[in-house]
Motif scaffolding. Structure first.
Motif, PDB file in Angstrom:
ATOM      1  N   ASP A   1       0.820  -1.214   0.000  1.00 18.88           N
ATOM      2  CA  ASP A   1       0.000   0.000   0.000  1.00 18.88           C
ATOM      3  C   ASP A   1       0.852   1.262   0.000  1.00 18.88           C
ATOM      4  O   ASP A   1       0.340   2.361  -0.206  1.00 18.88           O
ATOM      5  CB  ASP A   1      -0.929   0.027   1.222  1.00 18.88           C
ATOM      6  N   ILE A   2       2.145   1.098   0.257  1.00 21.18           N
ATOM      7  CA  ILE A   2       3.048   2.243   0.367  1.00 21.18           C
ATOM      8  C   ILE A   2       4.034   2.302  -0.785  1.00 21.18           C
ATOM      9  O   ILE A   2       4.290   3.369  -1.348  1.00 21.18           O
ATOM     10  CB  ILE A   2       3.845   2.176   1.683  1.00 21.18           C
ATOM     11  N   MET A   3       4.567   1.164  -1.192  1.00 21.19           N
ATOM     12  CA  MET A   3       5.734   1.104  -2.069  1.00 21.19           C
ATOM     13  C   MET A   3       5.375   0.508  -3.423  1.00 21.19           C
ATOM     14  O   MET A   3       4.866  -0.609  -3.507  1.00 21.19           O
ATOM     15  CB  MET A   3       6.817   0.257  -1.390  1.00 21.19           C
ATOM     16  N   THR A   4       5.646   1.265  -4.496  1.00 21.63           N
ATOM     17  CA  THR A   4       5.332   0.790  -5.842  1.00 21.63           C
ATOM     18  C   THR A   4       6.565   0.641  -6.722  1.00 21.63           C
ATOM     19  O   THR A   4       6.461   0.200  -7.859  1.00 21.63           O
ATOM     20  CB  THR A   4       4.351   1.757  -6.530  1.00 21.63           C
ATOM     21  N   GLY A   5       7.727   1.007  -6.212  1.00 19.40           N
ATOM     22  CA  GLY A   5       8.990   0.874  -6.926  1.00 19.40           C
ATOM     23  C   GLY A   5      10.122   0.968  -5.935  1.00 19.40           C
ATOM     24  O   GLY A   5       9.910   1.287  -4.754  1.00 19.40           O
ATOM     25  N   MET A   6      11.329   0.697  -6.396  1.00 20.15           N
ATOM     26  CA  MET A   6      12.469   0.691  -5.477  1.00 20.15           C
ATOM     27  C   MET A   6      12.627   1.995  -4.698  1.00 20.15           C
ATOM     28  O   MET A   6      13.092   1.984  -3.564  1.00 20.15           O
ATOM     29  CB  MET A   6      13.758   0.376  -6.254  1.00 20.15           C
ATOM     30  N   THR A   7      12.248   3.092  -5.288  1.00 20.87           N
ATOM     31  CA  THR A   7      12.350   4.384  -4.595  1.00 20.87           C
ATOM     32  C   THR A   7      11.046   5.173  -4.696  1.00 20.87           C
ATOM     33  O   THR A   7      11.053   6.397  -4.615  1.00 20.87           O
ATOM     34  CB  THR A   7      13.510   5.217  -5.169  1.00 20.87           C
ATOM     35  N   ASP A   8       9.939   4.472  -4.861  1.00 24.57           N
ATOM     36  CA  ASP A   8       8.632   5.122  -5.024  1.00 24.57           C
ATOM     37  C   ASP A   8       7.732   4.758  -3.847  1.00 24.57           C
ATOM     38  O   ASP A   8       7.427   3.580  -3.641  1.00 24.57           O
ATOM     39  CB  ASP A   8       7.979   4.692  -6.341  1.00 24.57           C
TER      40      ASP A   8
END
Length: 318
Positions: free
Chosen positions: A127-134
């Motif tokens: 729910d928080i993280m969609t990519g390595m730095t996203d």
């Protein structure tokens, strides 16, 4: 009858460390009315604990009190209620999650007597993280909950997870999908009769997963370390419910989380959080005892159930 059992446990830094007694102080306590005229109090498996470590998650118990303490109190045994003693203290006391109640985090309909100063949130990493730095979920998911709790005058306690056991047919993985699609992260489905649940655990030794977790902790610290609305950050992420274990009746699942992964995550939280206190589920040798990290304490999800009643802490855990 009016009664309250008052103990010496806390959930802040160094919680349980150096615990030497659990006391009942009827003359100083504030009381909550019960419908019964008689209340049986049963305390057992009290351990006086000295934490240490030799690299194998060992911690030692001295004076293991196994004889149950049983006694009965009647209304006539107790002094009048002390309203002043009932006032809540910041970052102490019992709490619940508003999302376990009607109305959710925006307008929870839950009992607030005795008063509470904190609210707890389970949050799926996907729910928080969609990519390595996203991390778009900081704005869309975390921030609204913290703000809502603050509007009620309560600190938030946050724990993030990837594998939350649920009954068959209702399970949703919260391992970030990009790790599976873009980095070929291996997922292992599991089921447990004892837990009446199923789940899917990521390969906790995967280097890309460990990089993603480190990036997340760094970003979490950048965003919320020192935020006065946050009471504690719990070092979750690993294992069932973010509790750092993968226990089922099948012993083959017990070793799914390598100790090196735990150690790297402890280091990440230790660096990322210099002000806000951090809680860990088990007294891992790399975080407490002779290696005590400043600001690290313990949280216990089952204190009133398995820890006391079943004596789970009666033997060393890993």
């Amino acid at each position: 009858m009016n009664v309250k059992v008052k103990g010496s446990l806390s959930f802040g830094a160094a919680a349980f460390i150096g615990l030497t007694s659990i006391s009942i102080h009827p003359t100083a306590a504030a009381y909550h009315t019960l419908s019964s005229g008689e209340y049986h109090i049963h305390i057992e498996n009290i351990n006086i604990i000295n934490y240490g470590g030799d690299g194998d998650d060992n911690y030692y118990f001295i004076n293991n009190i196994t004889n149950p303490l049983r006694f009965v109190l009647f209304s006539a045994d107790l002094p009048p209620a002390n309203a002043a003693a009932a006032r809540p203290a910041p970052l102490k006391g019992f709490l619940t999650s508003p999302e376990w109640h009607t109305g959710g985090y925006t307008d929870p309909l839950y009992c607030d007597d005795p008063e509470s100063t904190m609210e707890f949130y389970y949050i799926g990493l996907s729910d928080i993280m969609t990519g390595m730095t996203d991390f778009p979920g900081f704005d869309t998911f975390v921030e609204p909950r913290i703000a809502a709790s603050a509007s009620r005058g309560k600190h938030s306690i946050l724990r993030f997870y990837m594998d939350y056991p649920q009954p068959a047919g209702s399970y949703d993985s919260h391992t970030p999908q990009f790790l599976i699609d873009d980095y070929n992260l291996t997922m292992t489905p599991w089921s447990s009769v004892d837990l009446n649940a199923v789940g899917s655990s990521p390969d906790y030794s995967d280097e890309n997963l460990k990089t993603a977790l480190n990036n997340f902790v760094v970003a979490l610290g950048d965003r919320y370390d020192g935020d006065s609305r946050v009471g504690f950050i719990q070092v979750g992420l690993l294992g069932f419910w973010g509790e750092w274990h993968t226990w089922t009746e099948d012993s083959a699942t017990h070793s799914w989380i390598p100790d090196t992964t735990k150690m790297e995550l402890i280091d990440a939280f230790d660096v990322a959080f210099q002000t806000t206190q951090v809680q860990i589920r088990h007294p891992h040798w790399y975080a407490v005892g002779v290696n005590q990290r400043q600001g690290f304490g313990l949280h216990d999800d089952s204190f009133a159930h398995s820890t006391i009643d079943e004596g789970v802490y009666g033997a060393p855990m890993s």
